[in-house]
Design a protein around this motif. Sequence first.
Motif, short mmCIF file in Angstrom:
data_model
loop_
_atom_site.label_atom_id
_atom_site.label_comp_id
_atom_site.label_asym_id
_atom_site.label_seq_id
_atom_site.Cartn_x
_atom_site.Cartn_y
_atom_site.Cartn_z
N HIS A 42 30.12 2.26 47.97
CA HIS A 42 29.55 3.57 47.99
C HIS A 42 28.10 3.10 47.94
O HIS A 42 27.51 2.10 47.36
CB HIS A 42 29.80 4.38 46.77
CG HIS A 42 29.48 5.74 46.85
ND1 HIS A 42 28.22 6.06 46.24
CD2 HIS A 42 30.01 6.80 47.40
CE1 HIS A 42 28.04 7.43 46.66
NE2 HIS A 42 29.34 7.98 47.11
N LYS A 43 27.36 3.99 48.54
CA LYS A 43 25.72 3.93 48.68
C LYS A 43 25.35 3.97 47.32
O LYS A 43 24.11 3.27 47.02
CB LYS A 43 25.22 4.93 49.51
CG LYS A 43 25.34 6.28 49.04
CD LYS A 43 24.41 7.29 50.07
CE LYS A 43 24.84 8.78 49.42
NZ LYS A 43 23.71 9.65 50.24
N ASN A 44 25.82 4.57 46.18
CA ASN A 44 25.16 4.69 44.96
C ASN A 44 25.64 3.63 44.00
O ASN A 44 25.72 3.98 42.86
CB ASN A 44 25.05 6.06 44.56
CG ASN A 44 24.46 7.03 45.45
OD1 ASN A 44 24.72 7.81 45.85
ND2 ASN A 44 23.03 6.84 45.33
N VAL A 97 28.51 9.75 43.07
CA VAL A 97 29.22 8.38 43.07
C VAL A 97 30.33 8.59 42.04
O VAL A 97 31.40 7.69 42.28
CB VAL A 97 28.49 7.21 42.74
CG1 VAL A 97 28.00 7.13 41.21
CG2 VAL A 97 29.07 5.98 42.98
N LEU A 98 30.48 9.56 40.92
CA LEU A 98 31.55 9.62 40.19
C LEU A 98 32.83 10.13 40.84
O LEU A 98 33.77 10.02 40.83
CB LEU A 98 31.01 10.22 38.88
CG LEU A 98 30.30 9.42 37.90
CD1 LEU A 98 30.10 10.40 36.54
CD2 LEU A 98 31.12 8.21 37.37
N VAL A 99 32.38 11.30 41.67
CA VAL A 99 33.47 11.86 42.65
C VAL A 99 33.99 10.93 43.20
O VAL A 99 35.22 10.97 43.31
CB VAL A 99 32.67 12.74 43.31
CG1 VAL A 99 33.73 13.51 44.37
CG2 VAL A 99 32.24 13.91 42.88
N MET A 103 38.12 10.22 42.64
CA MET A 103 38.79 11.02 43.57
C MET A 103 39.15 10.24 44.89
O MET A 103 40.11 10.67 45.41
CB MET A 103 38.34 12.40 43.52
CG MET A 103 38.08 13.29 42.63
SD MET A 103 37.55 14.65 43.12
CE MET A 103 38.67 15.52 43.79
N GLN A 104 38.11 9.26 45.30
CA GLN A 104 38.26 8.70 46.38
C GLN A 104 38.61 7.16 46.42
O GLN A 104 39.13 6.60 47.53
CB GLN A 104 36.86 9.02 47.45
CG GLN A 104 36.99 10.40 47.45
CD GLN A 104 35.39 10.79 47.68
OE1 GLN A 104 34.46 9.75 47.96
NE2 GLN A 104 34.98 12.05 48.08
N ALA A 105 38.01 6.60 45.53
CA ALA A 105 38.52 5.19 45.17
C ALA A 105 39.72 4.59 45.12
O ALA A 105 40.49 5.66 44.29
CB ALA A 105 37.36 4.40 44.14
N PRO A 106 40.22 3.55 45.28
CA PRO A 106 41.68 3.05 44.64
C PRO A 106 41.66 3.20 43.20
O PRO A 106 40.82 2.33 42.76
CB PRO A 106 41.57 1.58 45.27
CG PRO A 106 40.48 1.49 46.38
CD PRO A 106 39.55 2.48 45.73
N SER A 136 37.82 0.98 33.84
CA SER A 136 39.45 0.91 34.01
C SER A 136 39.89 1.39 35.05
O SER A 136 39.33 2.51 35.68
CB SER A 136 39.97 1.65 32.80
OG SER A 136 39.52 1.12 31.63
N LYS A 137 40.85 0.86 35.80
CA LYS A 137 41.73 1.84 36.96
C LYS A 137 42.83 2.46 35.86
O LYS A 137 43.72 1.69 35.27
CB LYS A 137 42.29 0.76 37.86
CG LYS A 137 42.93 1.36 39.03
CD LYS A 137 43.40 0.47 40.04
CE LYS A 137 44.38 0.87 41.10
NZ LYS A 137 44.76 0.30 42.11
#
Length: 276
Positions: A42-44, A97-99, A103-106, A136-137
């Motif tokens: 991500h860019k951020n 970047v928190l979105v 919501m979008q990252a693995p 954490s994931k």
Amino acid sequence: MCIQLGKLRLQNGQDITIVSPLHMLMDKALMNEVSILVKLKHKNLVELVGYSIQGEIVHLVYHFATHATLNRVIHDPLSILSDWNKRYKILLEIARVLVYLHMQAPGPIIHGDIKSGNIVLDEIFYPKLSNFGVASKIEESDCTYVDQVYGTGRYMAPELRNKHCLSTKVDVYSFGVLVLETIFGYKVPANNKQLIEYVSTVTRYIDMGWKYLTQERISNPIDPKIDVDTSSIETFIKIGLSCTDSDPLHRPTKEEVVDMFLDESSVLRFLPKKEE
């Protein structure tokens, strides 16, 4: 804590930063950071371009030349970050970047230590979120109970601190404290409740106007270094309050926070009532 070993410019013009831990416990944190960052883009986010493991010593290499942290430029009495629009854009990019993380990252991925010291800026104040050592994931759920709690206490959500309950709303809470810190310009006190209660006292009177605040002898809390019309910043005080609601179920999601930054009319849905 990590130490920055140096900044280098490669032959291709790429700027990199090399960091290494100060003590052994940080080795585990850096390995956790490696395991998470290699899956993210991500860019951020700070971009991890490589790492080195020599015995038990870990070095990380980032594609970014850090000019300063947000913490430094906010609290530096000679700070040149006086333009509110720049501070607004920094907060908006971190919200975005928190979105991505939630919501979008693995994942979802919980950063777990959102604070001004973990937001690095380049020379034009473009922000990137750093330090994934305690990230954490988690599975998609309202709460995952953890054995140990990590992060910075002053920014830590009460349900994490008191009940070891980890969710995306933990990052939302920390972001709310970050918003208030960025507006008011003073360091988050050791007792986090002092900040939230102080802001609630101020926000209770916002609709009556800043003139009424003066009559009540409540001083203007806005960072005097910020060049902004105080009435235009009321929305962002309300966003900070909505994110720091003591009940995580009442806090907005990060997607809703971004919406609030872009559309002020959506803020009122989340503004908490002052606790008695």
